[in-house]
Write a protein that holds these residues in place. Structure first.
Motif, PDB file in Angstrom:
ATOM      1  N   ASP A   1       0.826  -1.205   0.000  1.00  0.00           N
ATOM      2  CA  ASP A   1       0.000   0.000   0.000  1.00  0.00           C
ATOM      3  C   ASP A   1       0.862   1.257   0.000  1.00  0.00           C
ATOM      4  N   VAL A   2       1.916   1.245   0.792  1.00  0.00           N
ATOM      5  CA  VAL A   2       2.806   2.412   0.875  1.00  0.00           C
ATOM      6  C   VAL A   2       3.410   2.720  -0.493  1.00  0.00           C
ATOM      7  N   GLU A   3       3.789   1.695  -1.236  1.00  0.00           N
ATOM      8  CA  GLU A   3       4.346   1.912  -2.576  1.00  0.00           C
ATOM      9  C   GLU A   3       3.308   2.531  -3.518  1.00  0.00           C
ATOM     10  N   VAL A   4       2.072   2.051  -3.453  1.00  0.00           N
ATOM     11  CA  VAL A   4       1.010   2.623  -4.285  1.00  0.00           C
ATOM     12  C   VAL A   4       0.759   4.076  -3.882  1.00  0.00           C
ATOM     13  N   LEU A   5       0.715   4.342  -2.587  1.00  0.00           N
ATOM     14  CA  LEU A   5       0.500   5.711  -2.111  1.00  0.00           C
ATOM     15  C   LEU A   5       1.623   6.640  -2.562  1.00  0.00           C
ATOM     16  N   LYS A   6       2.855   6.167  -2.523  1.00  0.00           N
ATOM     17  CA  LYS A   6       3.984   6.980  -3.003  1.00  0.00           C
ATOM     18  C   LYS A   6       3.820   7.310  -4.480  1.00  0.00           C
TER      19      LYS A   6
ATOM     20  N   TRP B   1      -6.180  -3.074  -4.055  1.00  0.00           N
ATOM     21  CA  TRP B   1      -7.027  -1.926  -4.327  1.00  0.00           C
ATOM     22  C   TRP B   1      -6.367  -1.041  -5.370  1.00  0.00           C
ATOM     23  N   GLY B   2      -7.168  -0.154  -5.941  1.00  0.00           N
ATOM     24  CA  GLY B   2      -6.637   0.797  -6.906  1.00  0.00           C
ATOM     25  C   GLY B   2      -7.549   2.006  -7.032  1.00  0.00           C
ATOM     26  N   THR B   3      -6.969   3.087  -7.491  1.00  0.00           N
ATOM     27  CA  THR B   3      -7.715   4.320  -7.707  1.00  0.00           C
ATOM     28  C   THR B   3      -6.922   5.205  -8.657  1.00  0.00           C
ATOM     29  N   VAL B   4      -7.509   6.318  -9.018  1.00  0.00           N
ATOM     30  CA  VAL B   4      -6.865   7.284  -9.910  1.00  0.00           C
ATOM     31  C   VAL B   4      -6.458   8.492  -9.083  1.00  0.00           C
ATOM     32  N   ALA B   5      -5.263   9.011  -9.340  1.00  0.00           N
ATOM     33  CA  ALA B   5      -4.801  10.207  -8.638  1.00  0.00           C
ATOM     34  C   ALA B   5      -5.768  11.357  -8.883  1.00  0.00           C
ATOM     35  N   GLN B   6      -6.051  12.095  -7.829  1.00  0.00           N
ATOM     36  CA  GLN B   6      -6.922  13.275  -7.910  1.00  0.00           C
ATOM     37  C   GLN B   6      -6.077  14.497  -7.595  1.00  0.00           C
ATOM     38  N   LYS B   7      -5.948  15.354  -8.571  1.00  0.00           N
ATOM     39  CA  LYS B   7      -5.145  16.568  -8.385  1.00  0.00           C
ATOM     40  C   LYS B   7      -5.932  17.587  -7.571  1.00  0.00           C
ATOM     41  N   LYS B   8      -5.205  18.378  -6.816  1.00  0.00           N
ATOM     42  CA  LYS B   8      -5.825  19.432  -6.035  1.00  0.00           C
ATOM     43  C   LYS B   8      -6.458  20.438  -7.001  1.00  0.00           C
TER      44      LYS B   8
ATOM     45  N   ARG C   1      -6.414  14.087   0.352  1.00  0.00           N
ATOM     46  CA  ARG C   1      -7.620  14.452   1.104  1.00  0.00           C
ATOM     47  C   ARG C   1      -8.885  14.448   0.257  1.00  0.00           C
ATOM     48  N   THR C   2      -8.737  14.304  -1.054  1.00  0.00           N
ATOM     49  CA  THR C   2      -9.896  14.317  -1.945  1.00  0.00           C
ATOM     50  C   THR C   2     -10.587  12.958  -1.947  1.00  0.00           C
ATOM     51  N   ARG C   3     -11.897  12.977  -1.681  1.00  0.00           N
ATOM     52  CA  ARG C   3     -12.674  11.725  -1.737  1.00  0.00           C
ATOM     53  C   ARG C   3     -12.839  11.322  -3.185  1.00  0.00           C
ATOM     54  N   ARG C   4     -12.717  10.000  -3.423  1.00  0.00           N
ATOM     55  CA  ARG C   4     -12.873   9.451  -4.765  1.00  0.00           C
ATOM     56  C   ARG C   4     -13.160   7.965  -4.655  1.00  0.00           C
ATOM     57  N   PRO C   5     -13.588   7.343  -5.782  1.00  0.00           N
ATOM     58  CA  PRO C   5     -13.804   5.896  -5.745  1.00  0.00           C
ATOM     59  C   PRO C   5     -12.474   5.159  -5.567  1.00  0.00           C
ATOM     60  N   VAL C   6     -12.464   4.198  -4.662  1.00  0.00           N
ATOM     61  CA  VAL C   6     -11.329   3.292  -4.481  1.00  0.00           C
ATOM     62  C   VAL C   6     -11.876   1.886  -4.703  1.00  0.00           C
ATOM     63  N   ASP C   7     -11.348   1.215  -5.717  1.00  0.00           N
ATOM     64  CA  ASP C   7     -11.818  -0.123  -6.083  1.00  0.00           C
ATOM     65  C   ASP C   7     -10.987  -1.193  -5.392  1.00  0.00           C
ATOM     66  N   VAL C   8     -11.655  -2.265  -5.002  1.00  0.00           N
ATOM     67  CA  VAL C   8     -11.022  -3.382  -4.305  1.00  0.00           C
ATOM     68  C   VAL C   8     -11.450  -4.671  -5.008  1.00  0.00           C
ATOM     69  N   ARG C   9     -10.526  -5.611  -5.118  1.00  0.00           N
ATOM     70  CA  ARG C   9     -10.853  -6.898  -5.761  1.00  0.00           C
ATOM     71  C   ARG C   9     -10.674  -8.033  -4.762  1.00  0.00           C
ATOM     72  N   PHE C  10     -11.662  -8.940  -4.804  1.00  0.00           N
ATOM     73  CA  PHE C  10     -11.611 -10.199  -4.061  1.00  0.00           C
ATOM     74  C   PHE C  10     -11.743 -11.327  -5.067  1.00  0.00           C
ATOM     75  N   VAL C  11     -11.066 -12.450  -4.819  1.00  0.00           N
ATOM     76  CA  VAL C  11     -11.093 -13.605  -5.711  1.00  0.00           C
ATOM     77  C   VAL C  11     -11.425 -14.826  -4.870  1.00  0.00           C
ATOM     78  N   GLY C  12     -12.207 -15.750  -5.470  1.00  0.00           N
ATOM     79  CA  GLY C  12     -12.516 -16.965  -4.734  1.00  0.00           C
ATOM     80  C   GLY C  12     -13.502 -17.849  -5.454  1.00  0.00           C
TER      81      GLY C  12
END
Length: 121
Positions: free
Chosen positions: A19-24, A108-115, A34-45
């Motif tokens: 997660d830290v690498e993705v956040l970086k 998880w994944g999301t798109v960067a949101q610029k200020k 601080r901007t709210r946005r969709p964050v997608d998560v995947r589960f497999v099974g």
């Protein structure tokens, strides 16, 4: 006790490293955490576990179910920030769902949101 009380700390630590690498990466791309946005998560099974999870989504917005051949993937979404504490909470929730529902958390994944910049007249 909840499923969150029984999380594997080693697994949480390993997920947090990723997660830290993705956040970086998001921050390098100008993300305003601080901007709210969709964050997608995947589960497999197994199909039956994924379908049951989709029906009782428990606060997750179901996006789609994908047939992977021998398993299914469930893509879900939450609207939230990408602040460290919010992503850590997301990961803890996802690992709890994994344990509770007999599926694998796949990230998880999301798109960067610029200020947003406002220019006055």
């Amino acid at each position: 006790m909840t499923h969150k009380d029984h999380l594997d700390e080693g697994r949480l630590s390993a997920e947090w490293e990723g997660d830290v690498e993705v956040l970086k990466s998001l921050r390098r791309n100008g993300d305003d955490a601080r901007t709210r946005r969709p964050v997608d998560v995947r589960f497999v099974g197994p199909a039956e576990n994924i379908q049951a999870f989709a029906k009782a989504s428990g606060g997750w917005e179901v996006i789609q179910i994908v047939d992977l051949g021998d398993e299914l993937a469930l893509d879900v979404r939450r609207n939230q920030t990408t602040e460290d504490s919010a992503i850590r909470a997301l990961t803890i929730d996802a690992l709890a769902e994994e344990k509770k529902r007999g599926v694998r958390y796949d990230g998880w994944g999301t798109v960067a949101q610029k200020k947003k910049r406002w220019f006055g007249l």
